[in-house]
Design an enzyme around this catalytic site. Structure first.
Site, PDB file in Angstrom:
ATOM      1  N   ASN A  55       0.832  -1.214   0.000  1.00 18.06           N
ATOM      2  CA  ASN A  55       0.000   0.000   0.000  1.00 18.06           C
ATOM      3  C   ASN A  55       0.862   1.259   0.000  1.00 18.06           C
ATOM      4  OD1 ASN A  55      -3.086  -0.274   0.192  1.00 18.06           O
ATOM      5  ND2 ASN A  55      -2.338  -1.954   1.473  1.00 18.06           N
ATOM      6  N   ASP A  87     -10.239   0.170  14.885  1.00 19.14           N
ATOM      7  CA  ASP A  87     -11.047  -0.041  13.665  1.00 19.14           C
ATOM      8  C   ASP A  87     -12.418   0.643  13.698  1.00 19.14           C
ATOM      9  OD1 ASP A  87      -9.194  -1.488  12.243  1.00 19.14           O
ATOM     10  OD2 ASP A  87     -10.020  -3.453  12.743  1.00 19.14           O
ATOM     11  N   LYS A 143       1.005  -2.332  15.319  1.00 21.93           N
ATOM     12  CA  LYS A 143       1.237  -2.038  16.732  1.00 21.93           C
ATOM     13  C   LYS A 143       0.267  -0.982  17.245  1.00 21.93           C
ATOM     14  CE  LYS A 143       4.564  -4.840  17.337  1.00 21.93           C
ATOM     15  NZ  LYS A 143       4.562  -5.893  18.356  1.00 21.93           N
ATOM     16  N   HIS A 203      -8.336  -0.765   6.032  1.00 24.71           N
ATOM     17  CA  HIS A 203      -8.705  -2.089   6.533  1.00 24.71           C
ATOM     18  C   HIS A 203      -9.267  -2.906   5.373  1.00 24.71           C
ATOM     19  CE1 HIS A 203      -9.873  -5.025   9.557  1.00 24.71           C
ATOM     20  NE2 HIS A 203     -11.021  -5.147   8.914  1.00 24.71           N
TER      21      HIS A 203
HETATM   22  C1  GRF Z   1      -3.439  -4.411   3.971  1.00 21.89           C
HETATM   23  O1  GRF Z   1      -4.318  -5.466   3.657  1.00 21.89           O
HETATM   24  C2  GRF Z   1      -4.156  -3.385   4.789  1.00 21.89           C
HETATM   25  O2  GRF Z   1      -5.524  -3.290   4.525  1.00 21.89           O
HETATM   26  C3  GRF Z   1      -3.951  -3.859   6.202  1.00 21.89           C
HETATM   27  O3  GRF Z   1      -2.657  -4.409   6.202  1.00 21.89           O
HETATM   28  C4  GRF Z   1      -2.322  -4.863   4.900  1.00 21.89           C
HETATM   29  C5  GRF Z   1      -1.000  -4.268   4.550  1.00 21.89           C
HETATM   30  O4  GRF Z   1      -0.500  -4.767   3.349  1.00 21.89           O
HETATM   31  N1  GRF Z   1      -4.125  -2.800   7.152  1.00 21.89           N
HETATM   32  P1  GRF Z   1       0.788  -4.124   2.682  1.00 21.89           P
HETATM   33  O5  GRF Z   1       1.921  -4.205   3.698  1.00 21.89           O
HETATM   34  O6  GRF Z   1       0.454  -2.708   2.333  1.00 21.89           O
HETATM   35  O7  GRF Z   1       1.061  -4.963   1.478  1.00 21.89           O
END
Ligand code: GRF
Length: 212
Positions: free
Chosen positions: A20, A156, A97, A115
């Site tokens: 991400n 969340d 964390k 999420h």
């Molecule tokens: C993603 O699925 C995000 O929604 C969740 O943790 C994951 C992180 O994936 N909070 P990446 O490290 O960005 O590949």
């Protein structure tokens, strides 16, 4: 939430691979996302997200509560670091964390999280990684998706900025569903960050209104 036209300085927090984070960097490089990445903070020095930061000339800082005698000392260092780098906005991208309460309070409505499901379903304690997608499948839900939300004291549960859906297919397993959701995450997070950074949303109670 406008900021007088200045480009907001973001700290990205990540514990893992950081796909991400990479998608955000790519959107910035493509000219779609108008923020600065001031630094990447990870609780794990081995997280591939740190490598992605280095490859893109973004300072990567390994900071973990394990490096400190108390959680308070960790929290103080973290807050100082965010001051040092003049951080305006915090982007959680797979950060596993607990955030210090004082950080949440100081950066109220300035911390975003993504999420991999449609909150408030399939969120909260234990709902991370494959667990989320397995829970969606076990429940028999027909859609899943992505939620980007502000972070508050309740895990969340902060105000929702963006939600988008994907279908759950009959032959899905947790892996195929996770992959479909992750693809949508990559096309979603930057939109929420851009809307917040650009001052295009405003908050009325729990509702985040405006164009995302
Ligand atoms: C993603 O699925 C995000 O929604 C969740 O943790 C994951 C992180 O994936 N909070 P990446 O490290 O960005 O590949």
């Amino acid at each position: 939430m406008g900021n007088g036209g200045a480009v907001l300085r973001c700290a990205v927090f990540a514990s893992g691979g950081g796909s991400n984070f990479q998608a955000l960097i790519d959107r910035k490089n493509a000219g779609d996302l108008h923020v600065e990445f001031a630094l990447l903070i990870s609780n794990s020095s081995k997280a591939y997200a740190c490598e992605r930061a280095r490859q893109n000339g973004i300072p990567a800082v390994h900071l973990s509560e394990k490096q400190f005698e108390t959680f308070e000392a960790f929290s103080t260092r973290l807050m100082d670091l965010l001051d040092e780098y003049k951080v305006d906005l915090i982007i959680l991208a797979g950060y596993m964390k607990k955030l210090p309460c004082e950080l949440i309070s100081k950066y109220r409505m300035k911390i975003l999280n993504i999420h991999p499901a449609l909150l408030p379903a399939f969120g909260g304690k234990g709902m991370y990684g494959k667990n989320v997608h397995q829970a969606v499948l076990d429940y028999g839900a027909k859609v899943s998706g992505v939620t980007v939300h502000f972070v508050d004291e309740e895990y969340d549960q902060g105000p929702v900025i963006l939600q988008r859906t994907v279908p759950v297919l009959d032959n899905d397993d947790a892996e195929t569903l996770a992959a479909r959701v992750l693809t949508l995450e990559h096309d979603s997070y930057w939109r929420a960050v851009e809307a917040v950074a650009g001052g295009n949303v405003h908050i009325e109670g729990r509702r985040v209104a405006g164009e995302v």
